[in-house]
Design a protein around this motif. Structure first.
Motif, PDB file in Angstrom:
ATOM      1  N   LEU A 116       0.819  -1.218   0.000  1.00 40.11           N
ATOM      2  CA  LEU A 116       0.000   0.000   0.000  1.00 40.11           C
ATOM      3  C   LEU A 116       0.851   1.266   0.000  1.00 40.11           C
ATOM      4  O   LEU A 116       0.709   2.106  -0.899  1.00 40.11           O
ATOM      5  N   PRO A 117       1.760   1.454   0.967  1.00 38.90           N
ATOM      6  CA  PRO A 117       2.583   2.662   0.904  1.00 38.90           C
ATOM      7  C   PRO A 117       3.496   2.691  -0.323  1.00 38.90           C
ATOM      8  O   PRO A 117       3.767   3.763  -0.884  1.00 38.90           O
ATOM      9  N   PHE A 118       3.947   1.522  -0.779  1.00 36.67           N
ATOM     10  CA  PHE A 118       4.837   1.503  -1.935  1.00 36.67           C
ATOM     11  C   PHE A 118       4.112   1.934  -3.204  1.00 36.67           C
ATOM     12  O   PHE A 118       4.689   2.609  -4.068  1.00 36.67           O
ATOM     13  N   LEU A 119       2.840   1.543  -3.346  1.00 42.04           N
ATOM     14  CA  LEU A 119       2.080   1.941  -4.526  1.00 42.04           C
ATOM     15  C   LEU A 119       1.906   3.456  -4.610  1.00 42.04           C
ATOM     16  O   LEU A 119       1.766   4.014  -5.702  1.00 42.04           O
ATOM     17  N   SER A 120       1.929   4.108  -3.444  1.00 42.90           N
ATOM     18  CA  SER A 120       1.779   5.568  -3.445  1.00 42.90           C
ATOM     19  C   SER A 120       3.033   6.278  -3.940  1.00 42.90           C
ATOM     20  O   SER A 120       3.018   7.489  -4.168  1.00 42.90           O
ATOM     21  N   LEU A 121       4.110   5.526  -4.121  1.00 37.69           N
ATOM     22  CA  LEU A 121       5.392   6.122  -4.486  1.00 37.69           C
ATOM     23  C   LEU A 121       5.712   6.018  -5.979  1.00 37.69           C
ATOM     24  O   LEU A 121       6.731   6.547  -6.429  1.00 37.69           O
ATOM     25  N   VAL A 122       4.862   5.324  -6.727  1.00 42.53           N
ATOM     26  CA  VAL A 122       5.089   5.188  -8.172  1.00 42.53           C
ATOM     27  C   VAL A 122       3.837   5.625  -8.922  1.00 42.53           C
ATOM     28  O   VAL A 122       2.729   5.520  -8.401  1.00 42.53           O
ATOM     29  N   SER A 123       4.016   6.123 -10.128  1.00 41.77           N
ATOM     30  CA  SER A 123       2.884   6.598 -10.911  1.00 41.77           C
ATOM     31  C   SER A 123       2.354   5.492 -11.824  1.00 41.77           C
ATOM     32  O   SER A 123       3.061   4.525 -12.140  1.00 41.77           O
ATOM     33  N   VAL A 124       1.129   5.664 -12.257  1.00 42.03           N
ATOM     34  CA  VAL A 124       0.540   4.735 -13.216  1.00 42.03           C
ATOM     35  C   VAL A 124       1.364   4.718 -14.506  1.00 42.03           C
ATOM     36  O   VAL A 124       1.597   3.661 -15.100  1.00 42.03           O
ATOM     37  N   ALA A 125       1.831   5.876 -14.927  1.00 39.10           N
ATOM     38  CA  ALA A 125       2.630   5.954 -16.158  1.00 39.10           C
ATOM     39  C   ALA A 125       3.907   5.131 -16.042  1.00 39.10           C
ATOM     40  O   ALA A 125       4.326   4.467 -16.998  1.00 39.10           O
ATOM     41  N   GLU A 126       4.541   5.167 -14.868  1.00 38.39           N
ATOM     42  CA  GLU A 126       5.773   4.401 -14.677  1.00 38.39           C
ATOM     43  C   GLU A 126       5.500   2.907 -14.770  1.00 38.39           C
ATOM     44  O   GLU A 126       6.308   2.150 -15.330  1.00 38.39           O
ATOM     45  N   LEU A 127       4.379   2.474 -14.216  1.00 33.44           N
ATOM     46  CA  LEU A 127       4.039   1.056 -14.293  1.00 33.44           C
ATOM     47  C   LEU A 127       3.673   0.667 -15.720  1.00 33.44           C
ATOM     48  O   LEU A 127       4.054  -0.393 -16.209  1.00 33.44           O
ATOM     49  N   ARG A 128       2.943   1.538 -16.396  1.00 31.82           N
ATOM     50  CA  ARG A 128       2.464   1.221 -17.741  1.00 31.82           C
ATOM     51  C   ARG A 128       3.621   1.076 -18.729  1.00 31.82           C
ATOM     52  O   ARG A 128       3.561   0.259 -19.645  1.00 31.82           O
ATOM     53  N   ARG A 129       4.675   1.873 -18.565  1.00 32.08           N
ATOM     54  CA  ARG A 129       5.762   1.800 -19.551  1.00 32.08           C
ATOM     55  C   ARG A 129       6.871   0.820 -19.159  1.00 32.08           C
ATOM     56  O   ARG A 129       7.857   0.699 -19.881  1.00 32.08           O
TER      57      ARG A 129
END
Length: 348
Positions: A116-129
């Motif tokens: 949960l806290p880790f997901l708040s540290l990355v953006s959707v764009a970073e995951l998507r690419r």
């Protein structure tokens, strides 16, 4: 060469020197999904390196990633059986549960709570690419991609950071996932204070073994020789391996991938240079090469198979190994989660 890969290779050379000088200063996190038996590609790709690091004196955490089985499938079938089988493969290959921590995702809830806290540290764009995520999504057999698949790199970051691992043995294709873990560690430390080491990728020089059909070696394709395979099964698989019509056996991976794959497999099992193995077979053709590969693999796997058979005959021992590893991992995860909550001012 990709500058990211080139930098990782330079860093790996430096890290190997530091590990050799002071192995006890390092902690490694590595693991596999329990989706079936491990095969020779796993052994030469990752298992042998884990055993090497353990024997040097590095603190090794080995994860049975049962939750991650759900990333690309609807249900986790035969999970208890596969988890015990994976533990048996690890121990048969040389992982020592007295020196390494072997544990399951699902038995360490504190690890998964870090998502949960880790997901708040990355953006959707970073995951998507993320290129690895793109490849996994493209290869997925699911009608729709789950959120777990999309956030897979963040889950891996939690795997790595829960135990504050500073070394993660990976192949070049896993560098994007590793970079997400590094990003999460840096951003958490910048936002909340220093809690996590920034983990380094330890690139493996693992050989690129193909399956017997010339494609990537995979449990699901039926083209891999499991560590638990019988000598007869091994012979059957290797006899139908892809080769070519040239009787002169040479080691030329680009020009003759099928032939060269069998040469490399025999060479790895013999601990010899593949060019020397090819020269020994000479003009014997595919039949002689396959005979050499069968004998080499069966002899190499003989002691591993014997140990694995003993382990499989004692499931109570394997469950005890996992229970003890789960307990050690959970204690580490609980301490890390407490640090995280305190850093985030979430302690009442």
């Amino acid at each position: 060469m990709d500058p990211v890969v080139e930098a990782a290779e330079r860093r790996t050379r430096d890290l190997e020197e530091r590990v050799a000088a002071d192995p006890a200063a390092f902690r490694v996190l590595t693991g596999d999904r329990p989706t079936g038996p491990l095969h020779l590609g796993h052994y030469f790709g990752t298992l042998a390196n884990r055993v090497r690091l353990q024997r040097l004196g590095v603190d090794v955490f080995v994860l049975i990633a049962d939750y991650q089985v759900l990333t690309d499938r609807d249900v986790a079938e035969r999970l208890p059986e596969h988890a015990l089988g994976l533990a048996a493969d690890y121990l048969a290959a040389g992982i020592d549960p007295a020196r390494a921590t072997v544990f399951r995702h699902s038995a360490v809830p504190e690890l998964n709570q870090l998502m949960l806290p880790f997901l708040s540290l990355v953006s959707v764009a970073e995951l998507r690419r993320n290129p690895t995520v793109k490849d996994e999504i493209a290869a997925s057999s699911q009608a729709a991609v789950s959120g777990l698949m999309f956030t897979y790199p963040v889950h891996q970051a939690a795997d790595i950071l829960f135990c504050k691992a500073d070394l993660v043995p990976v192949g070049k294709d896993q560098l994007p996932h590793q970079e997400i873990a590094r990003t999460v560690a840096r951003r958490f430390n910048e936002r909340y204070g220093p809690v996590f080491p920034v983990p380094d990728a330890l690139l493996s020089d693992a050989p690129n073994l193909l399956g017997t059909d010339g494609r990537k070696m995979s449990k699901s394709r039926g083209n891999a020789i499991a560590l638990s395979a019988t000598p007869d099964d091994t012979a059957r698989l290797l006899r139908r391996a892809v080769t070519d019509a040239d009787r002169r056996i040479t080691y030329e991976p680009d020009a003759r991938p099928g032939v060269s794959n069998l040469v490399l497999l025999a060479a790895l099992c013999q601990g010899r240079d593949p060019h020397a193995v090819a020269a020994d077979v000479g003009d014997g053709g595919a039949a002689a090469l396959k005979k050499t590969a069968i004998e080499s693999v069966n002899e190499f796997l003989r002691p591993i198979r014997a140990r694995r058979a003993d382990l499989a005959a004692d499931p109570a021992y394997l469950r005890r190994v996992l229970a003890e590893g789960n307990e050690r991992a959970r204690a580490v995860a609980a301490r890390t989660l407490t640090e995280v909550r305190e850093a985030m001012a979430m302690v009442a």
